[in-house]
Design a protein around this motif. Sequence first.
Motif, PDB file in Angstrom:
ATOM      1  N   SER A   1       0.832  -1.196   0.000  1.00 44.12           N
ATOM      2  CA  SER A   1       0.000   0.000   0.000  1.00 44.12           C
ATOM      3  C   SER A   1       0.875   1.257   0.000  1.00 44.12           C
ATOM      4  O   SER A   1       0.610   2.216  -0.736  1.00 44.12           O
ATOM      5  N   GLU A   2       1.931   1.250   0.814  1.00 40.97           N
ATOM      6  CA  GLU A   2       2.863   2.387   0.840  1.00 40.97           C
ATOM      7  C   GLU A   2       3.525   2.579  -0.517  1.00 40.97           C
ATOM      8  O   GLU A   2       3.648   3.702  -1.016  1.00 40.97           O
ATOM      9  N   LEU A   3       3.948   1.483  -1.110  1.00 41.33           N
ATOM     10  CA  LEU A   3       4.625   1.560  -2.407  1.00 41.33           C
ATOM     11  C   LEU A   3       3.709   2.181  -3.462  1.00 41.33           C
ATOM     12  O   LEU A   3       4.126   3.075  -4.210  1.00 41.33           O
ATOM     13  N   LEU A   4       2.467   1.722  -3.518  1.00 42.53           N
ATOM     14  CA  LEU A   4       1.541   2.207  -4.531  1.00 42.53           C
ATOM     15  C   LEU A   4       1.095   3.642  -4.278  1.00 42.53           C
ATOM     16  O   LEU A   4       0.630   4.326  -5.195  1.00 42.53           O
ATOM     17  N   ARG A   5       1.232   4.100  -3.037  1.00 44.66           N
ATOM     18  CA  ARG A   5       0.918   5.500  -2.721  1.00 44.66           C
ATOM     19  C   ARG A   5       2.135   6.398  -2.838  1.00 44.66           C
ATOM     20  O   ARG A   5       2.038   7.622  -2.707  1.00 44.66           O
ATOM     21  N   GLY A   6       3.306   5.794  -3.080  1.00 45.47           N
ATOM     22  CA  GLY A   6       4.523   6.585  -3.226  1.00 45.47           C
ATOM     23  C   GLY A   6       5.091   7.080  -1.920  1.00 45.47           C
ATOM     24  O   GLY A   6       5.816   8.078  -1.882  1.00 45.47           O
ATOM     25  N   THR A   7       4.775   6.402  -0.822  1.00 42.93           N
ATOM     26  CA  THR A   7       5.288   6.791   0.494  1.00 42.93           C
ATOM     27  C   THR A   7       6.269   5.716   0.973  1.00 42.93           C
ATOM     28  O   THR A   7       6.423   4.668   0.359  1.00 42.93           O
ATOM     29  N   GLY A   8       6.924   5.994   2.074  1.00 40.77           N
ATOM     30  CA  GLY A   8       7.875   5.030   2.612  1.00 40.77           C
ATOM     31  C   GLY A   8       9.195   5.074   1.863  1.00 40.77           C
ATOM     32  O   GLY A   8       9.476   5.985   1.071  1.00 40.77           O
ATOM     33  N   LEU A   9      10.020   4.066   2.100  1.00 39.90           N
ATOM     34  CA  LEU A   9      11.341   4.000   1.476  1.00 39.90           C
ATOM     35  C   LEU A   9      11.223   3.695  -0.014  1.00 39.90           C
ATOM     36  O   LEU A   9      10.277   3.047  -0.461  1.00 39.90           O
ATOM     37  N   TYR A  10      12.215   4.180  -0.772  1.00 41.02           N
ATOM     38  CA  TYR A  10      12.214   3.898  -2.206  1.00 41.02           C
ATOM     39  C   TYR A  10      12.362   2.385  -2.400  1.00 41.02           C
ATOM     40  O   TYR A  10      13.259   1.758  -1.826  1.00 41.02           O
ATOM     41  N   PRO A  11      11.493   1.765  -3.222  1.00 44.46           N
ATOM     42  CA  PRO A  11      11.458   0.294  -3.305  1.00 44.46           C
ATOM     43  C   PRO A  11      12.632  -0.298  -4.073  1.00 44.46           C
ATOM     44  O   PRO A  11      13.167   0.313  -5.000  1.00 44.46           O
ATOM     45  N   ARG A  12      13.032  -1.488  -3.684  1.00 40.25           N
ATOM     46  CA  ARG A  12      14.071  -2.221  -4.414  1.00 40.25           C
ATOM     47  C   ARG A  12      13.503  -2.718  -5.743  1.00 40.25           C
ATOM     48  O   ARG A  12      12.311  -2.972  -5.884  1.00 40.25           O
ATOM     49  N   TRP A  13      14.399  -2.911  -6.708  1.00 41.71           N
ATOM     50  CA  TRP A  13      13.972  -3.322  -8.030  1.00 41.71           C
ATOM     51  C   TRP A  13      13.308  -4.692  -8.029  1.00 41.71           C
ATOM     52  O   TRP A  13      12.345  -4.934  -8.774  1.00 41.71           O
ATOM     53  N   GLU A  14      13.757  -5.603  -7.201  1.00 43.37           N
ATOM     54  CA  GLU A  14      13.179  -6.954  -7.208  1.00 43.37           C
ATOM     55  C   GLU A  14      11.683  -6.910  -6.902  1.00 43.37           C
ATOM     56  O   GLU A  14      10.909  -7.715  -7.437  1.00 43.37           O
ATOM     57  N   ILE A  15      11.271  -5.947  -6.063  1.00 45.20           N
ATOM     58  CA  ILE A  15       9.850  -5.821  -5.750  1.00 45.20           C
ATOM     59  C   ILE A  15       9.094  -5.292  -6.963  1.00 45.20           C
ATOM     60  O   ILE A  15       8.015  -5.796  -7.315  1.00 45.20           O
ATOM     61  N   ILE A  16       9.649  -4.263  -7.603  1.00 43.27           N
ATOM     62  CA  ILE A  16       8.986  -3.678  -8.769  1.00 43.27           C
ATOM     63  C   ILE A  16       8.909  -4.703  -9.896  1.00 43.27           C
ATOM     64  O   ILE A  16       7.898  -4.806 -10.605  1.00 43.27           O
ATOM     65  N   LEU A  17       9.978  -5.474 -10.072  1.00 47.22           N
ATOM     66  CA  LEU A  17       9.969  -6.511 -11.103  1.00 47.22           C
ATOM     67  C   LEU A  17       8.880  -7.542 -10.823  1.00 47.22           C
ATOM     68  O   LEU A  17       8.145  -7.943 -11.732  1.00 47.22           O
ATOM     69  N   SER A  18       8.754  -7.961  -9.571  1.00 48.80           N
ATOM     70  CA  SER A  18       7.711  -8.927  -9.211  1.00 48.80           C
ATOM     71  C   SER A  18       6.323  -8.379  -9.518  1.00 48.80           C
ATOM     72  O   SER A  18       5.459  -9.083 -10.054  1.00 48.80           O
ATOM     73  N   LEU A  19       6.121  -7.098  -9.194  1.00 45.39           N
ATOM     74  CA  LEU A  19       4.829  -6.474  -9.483  1.00 45.39           C
ATOM     75  C   LEU A  19       4.582  -6.398 -10.986  1.00 45.39           C
ATOM     76  O   LEU A  19       3.471  -6.664 -11.459  1.00 45.39           O
ATOM     77  N   SER A  20       5.615  -6.035 -11.741  1.00 39.68           N
ATOM     78  CA  SER A  20       5.439  -5.908 -13.187  1.00 39.68           C
ATOM     79  C   SER A  20       5.075  -7.243 -13.817  1.00 39.68           C
ATOM     80  O   SER A  20       4.277  -7.303 -14.758  1.00 39.68           O
ATOM     81  N   LEU A  21       5.640  -8.323 -13.311  1.00 36.77           N
ATOM     82  CA  LEU A  21       5.321  -9.647 -13.837  1.00 36.77           C
ATOM     83  C   LEU A  21       3.877 -10.021 -13.537  1.00 36.77           C
ATOM     84  O   LEU A  21       3.171 -10.578 -14.384  1.00 36.77           O
ATOM     85  N   GLN A  22       3.431  -9.713 -12.322  1.00 34.03           N
ATOM     86  CA  GLN A  22       2.055 -10.023 -11.951  1.00 34.03           C
ATOM     87  C   GLN A  22       1.052  -9.174 -12.734  1.00 34.03           C
ATOM     88  O   GLN A  22      -0.043  -9.637 -13.061  1.00 34.03           O
ATOM     89  N   LEU A  23       1.449  -7.931 -13.028  1.00 35.29           N
ATOM     90  CA  LEU A  23       0.549  -7.015 -13.729  1.00 35.29           C
ATOM     91  C   LEU A  23       0.769  -7.033 -15.240  1.00 35.29           C
ATOM     92  O   LEU A  23       0.122  -6.278 -15.961  1.00 35.29           O
ATOM     93  N   GLN A  24       1.700  -7.888 -15.686  1.00 31.87           N
ATOM     94  CA  GLN A  24       1.999  -8.045 -17.112  1.00 31.87           C
ATOM     95  C   GLN A  24       2.404  -6.713 -17.756  1.00 31.87           C
ATOM     96  O   GLN A  24       1.908  -6.328 -18.819  1.00 31.87           O
ATOM     97  N   MET A  25       3.316  -6.030 -17.085  1.00 33.81           N
ATOM     98  CA  MET A  25       3.853  -4.771 -17.597  1.00 33.81           C
ATOM     99  C   MET A  25       5.255  -5.003 -18.164  1.00 33.81           C
ATOM    100  O   MET A  25       5.987  -5.858 -17.648  1.00 33.81           O
ATOM    101  N   PRO A  26       5.666  -4.261 -19.180  1.00 34.20           N
ATOM    102  CA  PRO A  26       7.016  -4.421 -19.735  1.00 34.20           C
ATOM    103  C   PRO A  26       8.067  -3.983 -18.717  1.00 34.20           C
ATOM    104  O   PRO A  26       7.998  -2.891 -18.167  1.00 34.20           O
ATOM    105  N   GLY A  27       9.044  -4.857 -18.476  1.00 38.48           N
ATOM    106  CA  GLY A  27      10.028  -4.586 -17.438  1.00 38.48           C
ATOM    107  C   GLY A  27      11.105  -3.592 -17.822  1.00 38.48           C
ATOM    108  O   GLY A  27      11.599  -2.856 -16.976  1.00 38.48           O
ATOM    109  N   TRP A  28      11.482  -3.561 -19.116  1.00 38.08           N
ATOM    110  CA  TRP A  28      12.632  -2.746 -19.496  1.00 38.08           C
ATOM    111  C   TRP A  28      12.401  -1.243 -19.328  1.00 38.08           C
ATOM    112  O   TRP A  28      13.220  -0.555 -18.708  1.00 38.08           O
TER     113      TRP A  28
END
Length: 271
Positions: free
Chosen positions: A38-65
């Motif tokens: 929830s914090e990540l999607l609201r843009g609050t908290g610590l800047y997220p690590r790439w592994e988390i964003i990559l996992s989200l992109s795979l689940q949401l079928q977004m282009p990773g590059w």
Amino acid sequence: MGNIHRAWLEPLRYTYLKSGLTLSDLSTRVPLAKSKLSELLRGTGLYPRWEIILSLSLQLQMPGWPLYQLWCQAAFEAQKSSDWVERCGDKTSVTTSQVPPLDHRAFREIVENDYRLYAQVFLDDDQRETAVSNTFDILWLRWNEALASPDIRRFAWNTLRTTVMARTPHIDGRPEFGEAAFDTVALQHLTTNTERLRQLEESLQLFKAMSRLPDQQLDIMVLRPHYGICLEPASTLMGVPLATIRSGERHAIHFLESVICPPPETEGNTA
């Protein structure tokens, strides 16, 4: 939250909201607690690590590059070190062979040079190239949203403008682009120093006045009088009706003339 952070977060959030998934659904598939998601999607908290964003992109079928490229820039914007980015963002986890959709690539080929012309009025060469590249990365991430918009050209132009203005210095809320006065067509055709100095002073005055124009009128003046782009190509590039270009240019010129060359006071005018 910085501008580049917002550039990749908003497409991610939009795709999540359109997916029908809940935070509970994602938390079972992504190595992050629901509260942290929830914090990540609201843009609050610590800047997220790439592994988390990559996992989200795979689940949401977004282009990773494109997501990875924007994530890296935003990490530096968030004052993360190069070591941190390298540790947290191993790009080997993203296939660099990913290519945008065919219609995205075709669209880019058509407009990219004109986008560069617009961007170079406000930014130096490095910033210009980054802004234009970011624009097409954002469009790649938001391509389905762009296709569903009333006019893809207008959607893309607004994306370009937002990206360029995010990098443009502002004074009192107005874009600062006085350096563009040194690169005008009129200046390049003059031969004597006296002529060049006079033209430069006029150009600096003009650009200062142009910064006060409404957004659309400013863009029209950049494309039309500054670069000499014809009415119909300017209309096509911005994705607005031809009548809007004509009207916007007319109102902008009227305003600039009133500011730069105000009419003389009539005789007998009293204070």
